[in-house]
Design a protein around this motif. Structure first.
Motif, mmCIF file in Angstrom:
data_model
loop_
_atom_site.group_PDB
_atom_site.id
_atom_site.type_symbol
_atom_site.label_atom_id
_atom_site.label_comp_id
_atom_site.label_asym_id
_atom_site.label_seq_id
_atom_site.Cartn_x
_atom_site.Cartn_y
_atom_site.Cartn_z
ATOM 1 N N GLN A 1 -7.981 8.207 -1.661
ATOM 2 C CA GLN A 1 -6.684 6.741 -0.904
ATOM 3 C C GLN A 1 -7.693 7.303 0.272
ATOM 4 O OE1 GLN A 1 -3.139 7.922 -2.850
ATOM 5 N NE2 GLN A 1 -3.172 6.047 -4.269
ATOM 6 N N VAL B 1 -7.430 2.336 -2.216
ATOM 7 C CA VAL B 1 -5.891 3.159 -2.345
ATOM 8 C C VAL B 1 -5.693 2.689 -2.920
ATOM 9 C CG1 VAL B 1 -4.140 1.856 -0.448
ATOM 10 C CG2 VAL B 1 -6.728 2.654 0.574
ATOM 11 N N SER C 1 0.312 -1.250 -0.252
ATOM 12 C CA SER C 1 0.006 -0.216 0.347
ATOM 13 C C SER C 1 1.174 1.477 0.437
ATOM 14 C CB SER C 1 -1.418 -0.065 1.740
ATOM 15 O OG SER C 1 -0.315 0.278 2.041
#
Length: 168
Positions: A104, A142, A79
């Motif tokens: 995000q 994300v 991530s």
């Protein structure tokens, strides 16, 4: 207008640690709540609430690791790689970067909300499916850039060209 948005983007990036810190605080509070529920005589016959609250506490305390695990499972990248997006230089790149960062942030909040919904599963069984949807929707948000590149590569043609032009 570009200057205003360019000034807002660094402030959006400063929200990542705040959201992670809030998840730590909620995780600690859920941990205390689960311990109280586990030893309480009132909840003696319903220990599943304490177990689900404990799991939510563990997942919230490890939110960055949970995001990495889900991102690696779905997109084969961490991530942190997704959160460090920088668009190619083009006339509207600042707007694209602002939109990606805003989406995000909503994704990280969605992941935390999914964990909180999973915590309430013993009280309402339908919260399990809602929690799972929030978890994967948050991971898609994300990893928005990677997801759009995958859609462009799958469809090909003009879609791939537009996605490559817009997000790089």
């Amino acid at each position: 207008m570009d200057n205003y948005i360019a000034n807002v983007i660094p402030h959006l990036q400063q929200w990542w640690p705040v959201i992670i810190l809030l998840s730590y605080l909620f995780g600690l509070s859920f941990g205390v709540i689960s311990l109280v529920q586990a030893v309480s005589q009132k909840h003696r016959f319903n220990r599943s609430v304490a177990v689900w609250t404990f799991w939510a506490a563990v997942l919230l305390l490890n939110l960055p690791s949970l995001m990495d695990a889900l991102s690696m499972t779905v997109f084969n990248q961490t991530s942190e790689q997704s959160l460090g997006y920088s668009p190619p230089s083009s006339p509207g790149a600042i707007y694209i970067q602002f939109a990606v960062y805003a989406i995000q942030i909503v994704g990280v909040i969605g992941i935390a909300r999914g964990v909180c919904l999973l915590r309430d599963t013993p009280n309402q069984a339908m919260n399990f499916s809602r929690g799972i949807v929030h978890l994967f929707g948050g991971i898609l948000a994300v990893n928005l850039v990677t997801f759009l590149r995958g859609i462009g590569a799958t469809v090909g043609g003009d879609v791939q060209t537009y996605v490559a032009k817009i997000i790089g």
